[in-house]
Design a protein around this motif. Structure first.
Motif, PDB file in Angstrom:
ATOM      1  N   ARG A 191       0.173  -1.659   0.221  1.00 14.20           N
ATOM      2  CA  ARG A 191      -0.184  -0.115   0.292  1.00 14.20           C
ATOM      3  C   ARG A 191       0.954   1.294  -0.194  1.00 14.20           C
ATOM      4  N   SER A 192       2.042   1.043  -0.371  1.00 17.94           N
ATOM      5  CA  SER A 192       3.124   2.294   0.338  1.00 17.94           C
ATOM      6  C   SER A 192       3.301   2.499  -2.109  1.00 17.94           C
ATOM      7  N   ARG A 193       4.248   3.603  -2.259  1.00 20.21           N
ATOM      8  CA  ARG A 193       4.222   3.992  -3.915  1.00 20.21           C
ATOM      9  C   ARG A 193       5.006   2.646  -4.473  1.00 20.21           C
ATOM     10  N   ALA A 194       5.432   1.902  -3.994  1.00 24.29           N
ATOM     11  CA  ALA A 194       6.378   0.633  -4.333  1.00 24.29           C
ATOM     12  C   ALA A 194       5.455  -0.676  -3.575  1.00 24.29           C
ATOM     13  N   ASN A 195       4.606  -0.761  -4.416  1.00 26.37           N
ATOM     14  CA  ASN A 195       3.323  -2.026  -3.020  1.00 26.37           C
ATOM     15  C   ASN A 195       4.236  -3.094  -2.856  1.00 26.37           C
ATOM     16  N   ASP A 196       5.401  -3.572  -4.520  1.00 27.71           N
ATOM     17  CA  ASP A 196       6.146  -4.946  -4.454  1.00 27.71           C
ATOM     18  C   ASP A 196       7.640  -4.305  -5.263  1.00 27.71           C
ATOM     19  N   THR A 197       8.738  -5.273  -4.845  1.00 27.63           N
ATOM     20  CA  THR A 197      10.025  -5.262  -5.323  1.00 27.63           C
ATOM     21  C   THR A 197       9.361  -5.154  -7.040  1.00 27.63           C
ATOM     22  N   GLU A 198       8.166  -5.502  -7.776  1.00 32.34           N
ATOM     23  CA  GLU A 198       8.326  -5.723  -8.740  1.00 32.34           C
ATOM     24  C   GLU A 198       8.116  -3.946  -9.426  1.00 32.34           C
ATOM     25  N   GLU A 199       6.835  -3.362  -8.527  1.00 27.22           N
ATOM     26  CA  GLU A 199       6.631  -1.690  -8.704  1.00 27.22           C
ATOM     27  C   GLU A 199       7.611  -1.273  -8.665  1.00 27.22           C
ATOM     28  N   TRP A 200       8.492  -1.500  -7.263  1.00 23.74           N
ATOM     29  CA  TRP A 200       9.814  -0.950  -7.091  1.00 23.74           C
ATOM     30  C   TRP A 200      10.691  -0.857  -8.260  1.00 23.74           C
ATOM     31  N   ARG A 201      10.597  -2.180  -8.861  1.00 21.15           N
ATOM     32  CA  ARG A 201      11.568  -2.135 -10.483  1.00 21.15           C
ATOM     33  C   ARG A 201      11.276  -1.051 -11.432  1.00 21.15           C
ATOM     34  N   ILE A 202       9.816  -1.238 -11.855  1.00 22.62           N
ATOM     35  CA  ILE A 202       8.896  -0.377 -12.659  1.00 22.62           C
ATOM     36  C   ILE A 202       9.625   1.166 -12.357  1.00 22.62           C
ATOM     37  N   ARG A 203       9.320   1.167 -11.234  1.00 25.28           N
ATOM     38  CA  ARG A 203       9.168   2.663 -11.016  1.00 25.28           C
ATOM     39  C   ARG A 203      10.823   3.331 -10.662  1.00 25.28           C
ATOM     40  N   THR A 204      11.481   2.179 -10.776  1.00 26.47           N
ATOM     41  CA  THR A 204      12.428   2.432 -10.632  1.00 26.47           C
ATOM     42  C   THR A 204      13.979   3.183 -12.125  1.00 26.47           C
ATOM     43  N   ALA A 205      13.010   2.066 -12.793  1.00 26.69           N
ATOM     44  CA  ALA A 205      13.584   2.405 -14.331  1.00 26.69           C
ATOM     45  C   ALA A 205      13.068   3.574 -15.248  1.00 26.69           C
ATOM     46  N   ALA A 206      12.412   3.831 -14.693  1.00 21.43           N
ATOM     47  CA  ALA A 206      11.742   5.116 -15.377  1.00 21.43           C
ATOM     48  C   ALA A 206      12.338   5.402 -14.975  1.00 21.43           C
ATOM     49  N   PHE A 207      12.942   6.190 -12.921  1.00 20.50           N
ATOM     50  CA  PHE A 207      13.217   7.391 -12.554  1.00 20.50           C
ATOM     51  C   PHE A 207      15.019   7.139 -13.556  1.00 20.50           C
ATOM     52  N   LEU A 208      15.165   6.498 -13.602  1.00 20.38           N
ATOM     53  CA  LEU A 208      16.770   6.269 -13.978  1.00 20.38           C
ATOM     54  C   LEU A 208      16.630   7.179 -15.943  1.00 20.38           C
ATOM     55  N   GLU A 209      15.545   6.436 -16.276  1.00 19.85           N
ATOM     56  CA  GLU A 209      15.608   7.325 -17.427  1.00 19.85           C
ATOM     57  C   GLU A 209      15.564   8.056 -18.031  1.00 19.85           C
ATOM     58  N   THR A 210      14.688   9.158 -16.981  1.00 17.99           N
ATOM     59  CA  THR A 210      15.364  10.853 -17.000  1.00 17.99           C
ATOM     60  C   THR A 210      16.367  11.358 -16.643  1.00 17.99           C
ATOM     61  N   LEU A 211      17.346  10.804 -16.480  1.00 17.28           N
ATOM     62  CA  LEU A 211      18.430  11.073 -15.403  1.00 17.28           C
ATOM     63  C   LEU A 211      19.667  11.016 -17.167  1.00 17.28           C
ATOM     64  N   GLY A 212      20.188  12.252 -17.004  1.00 20.87           N
ATOM     65  CA  GLY A 212      21.515  12.149 -17.942  1.00 20.87           C
ATOM     66  C   GLY A 212      22.590  10.947 -17.078  1.00 20.87           C
ATOM     67  N   PRO A 213      23.932  11.028 -18.482  1.00 15.46           N
ATOM     68  CA  PRO A 213      25.278   9.829 -18.067  1.00 15.46           C
ATOM     69  C   PRO A 213      25.427  10.020 -16.853  1.00 15.46           C
ATOM     70  N   ALA A 214      25.732  11.284 -16.453  1.00 13.50           N
ATOM     71  CA  ALA A 214      26.449  11.689 -15.100  1.00 13.50           C
ATOM     72  C   ALA A 214      25.141  11.259 -13.530  1.00 13.50           C
ATOM     73  N   ASP A 215      24.200  10.717 -13.924  1.00  9.97           N
ATOM     74  CA  ASP A 215      23.025  10.909 -12.582  1.00  9.97           C
ATOM     75  C   ASP A 215      22.884   9.591 -13.190  1.00  9.97           C
ATOM     76  N   GLN A 216      23.042   9.104 -14.171  1.00  7.49           N
ATOM     77  CA  GLN A 216      22.787   7.634 -13.518  1.00  7.49           C
ATOM     78  C   GLN A 216      24.125   6.744 -13.467  1.00  7.49           C
ATOM     79  N   SER A 217      25.312   7.398 -13.709  1.00  5.08           N
ATOM     80  CA  SER A 217      26.301   6.613 -13.123  1.00  5.08           C
ATOM     81  C   SER A 217      26.566   6.661 -11.470  1.00  5.08           C
ATOM     82  N   LEU A 218      25.547   8.343 -11.169  1.00  2.00           N
ATOM     83  CA  LEU A 218      25.773   8.498 -10.179  1.00  2.00           C
ATOM     84  C   LEU A 218      24.654   7.556  -9.011  1.00  2.00           C
ATOM     85  N   ALA A 219      23.357   7.173  -9.821  1.00  4.27           N
ATOM     86  CA  ALA A 219      22.601   6.487  -8.922  1.00  4.27           C
ATOM     87  C   ALA A 219      23.323   5.301  -9.311  1.00  4.27           C
ATOM     88  N   ALA A 220      23.814   4.401  -9.832  1.00  5.68           N
ATOM     89  CA  ALA A 220      23.663   3.401 -10.008  1.00  5.68           C
ATOM     90  C   ALA A 220      24.749   2.443  -9.253  1.00  5.68           C
TER      91      ALA A 220
END
Length: 421
Positions: A191-220
């Motif tokens: 019942r949170s914004r990421a209900n399970d690890t699959e929902e977390w994976r999908i939301r996280t992948a979408a977040f990473l796609e919004t980042l430039g290369p430097a910030d993607q490396s930082l997030a990694a």
């Protein structure tokens, strides 16, 4: 591999409260493990530090207070290897419920709190240098908000992403300054914004796609997953899926919170046990519930009170006809039953065991060379006496350690043994 228990079971909202928890619970647990030969005097003993916002802010700005905490940890050879920055404060206060997700990640206070905890974690790591080979310092946090905050318009997803990125950038600067790497480990929860690890994976992948290369490396290197065994059980995630989703994002597993939920098979046929489950409702924590039939989820409730309402209305059959009903109520991880041994009410310790076994069998999914495990039963103060087991809180914690150590031994790990070169 490192193991500890999460200090969020201590009702602390100040530095003094943190110190009291260390002296009253952590150090006695350590001594008992020494008496039993599991630890040697002077060996580091891992603890999962919980710092409420007020304490984290004071420690990050007051070197004298940090001196006191550091000295207390060093005197007892305690290793603060992992941190919890999920509950902002008042974690054991009646009426908390979904406000445990406040502030949300759309509020600057969440960023500020997280970075305060990170600064304290890094400073303690530098001062104590208990484990200089450690690859990361995980800090667990929630996945953004409770779903009700998103539904009522009080949560701004774009603001949350911006504040999350600012936090990751702050962690990057900390590593440049100190050489210590903090990994912000997001904890999916029912019942949170990421209900399970699959929902977390999908939301996280979408977040990473919004980042430039430097910030993607930082997030990694500074973003990861906190895997809670109670939460994965409540949402009926398979051990394979739950343990692989971080790796599928190319991110590390920050920690495994070894925890157990309440489970009821065949609710229609076990009406007495169903009533026992409903009686576990209490005013402090959320007890999200999920029902599945044939492995497929068919009903969800946000708390036990909501489950009771469903059972009294037209939605009752979706719950009563389920094969299994699981409820988010952290119960001692050594228990197969949370009370009457003759009751049908059980726990998901089998699921937690399977999750740990899966990780031990697949270290390539860790995303790091170290698996960090945190026993997280924070509900001792609201547990029925029958679910606490005999003896004191310290006796109960020792039984939890025994259970996890037994699982690790079965996987080839021994307490206090360094890997060979």
């Amino acid at each position: 591999m490192r193991l500890g228990y999460c200090m969020n079971l201590h009702p602390a909202d100040s530095v003094e409260g943190v110190l009291q928890g260390l002296a009253g619970v952590t150090v006695p647990v350590r001594r008992r493990l020494e008496e039993r030969g599991i630890l040697k005097p002077g060996d580091p003993f891992g603890v999962g530090m919980y710092l409420p916002a007020a304490a984290a802010a004071q420690l990050s700005r007051d070197s004298a207070q940090l001196d006191v905490l550091s000295a207390a940890l060093e005197a007892a050879a305690l290793d603060p290897f992992t941190f919890n920055a999920f509950p902002y404060g008042g974690f054991h206060t009646a009426g908390l419920k979904r406000d445990v997700f406040r502030p949300t990640w759309a509020e600057p206070a969440r960023r500020d709190y997280t970075l305060d905890v990170a600064r304290v974690a890094v400073e303690l790591a530098v001062r104590l240098d208990v484990q200089p080979r450690a690859t990361l310092l995980p800090i667990s946090t929630h996945a953004g908000c409770h779903i009700s905050h998103a539904a009522d318009g009080s949560f701004d997803a774009e603001a949350a992403d911006a504040l999350l990125l600012e936090t990751l950038q702050g962690l990057g600067r900390l590593e440049q300054e100190t050489g210590r790497r903090v990994v912000l480990s997001v904890e999916p929860e029912p019942r949170s914004r990421a209900n399970d690890t699959e929902e977390w994976r999908i939301r996280t992948a979408a977040f990473l796609e919004t980042l430039g290369p430097a910030d993607q490396s930082l997030a990694a290197v500074h973003l990861g997953l906190c895997l809670d065994a109670c939460h994965t059980a409540v949402e009926f995630e398979s051990p394979e899926d739950a343990t692989s989703n971080a790796a599928r994002c190319g991110l590390p597993l920050g920690k495994l919170q070894f925890s157990s939920a309440v489970e009821l098979p065949n609710p229609r046929r076990n009406s007495a046990a169903l009533q026992q489950l409903l009686q576990l409702d209490e005013p402090v924590y959320l007890h999200q519930s999920t029902a599945a039939r044939g492995g497929a989820v068919q009903a969800r409730a946000g708390d036990l009170s909501e489950l009771a309402e469903d059972l009294a209305g037209p939605a009752a059959d979706a719950w009563l006809d389920a094969d299994l009903l699981r409820t988010h109520f952290h119960v001692p991880v050594d228990l197969a039953r949370p009370g009457d041994p003759d009751s049908a009410l059980g726990t998901t310790v089998h699921s937690a065991d399977a999750l740990l076994d899966e990780l031990l069998a697949h270290p390539e999914r860790w995303g790091t060379d170290e698996l960090q495990i945190e026993i997280e039963t924070y509900t001792w103060s609201v547990l029925p006496d029958s679910a606490r087991g005999p003896g004191t809180l310290i006796d109960g914690l020792l039984r939890e350690y025994d259970h996890v150590l037994e699982r690790l031994a079965a996987g080839g790990f021994r307490a206090g043994v360094e890997p060979s070169a």
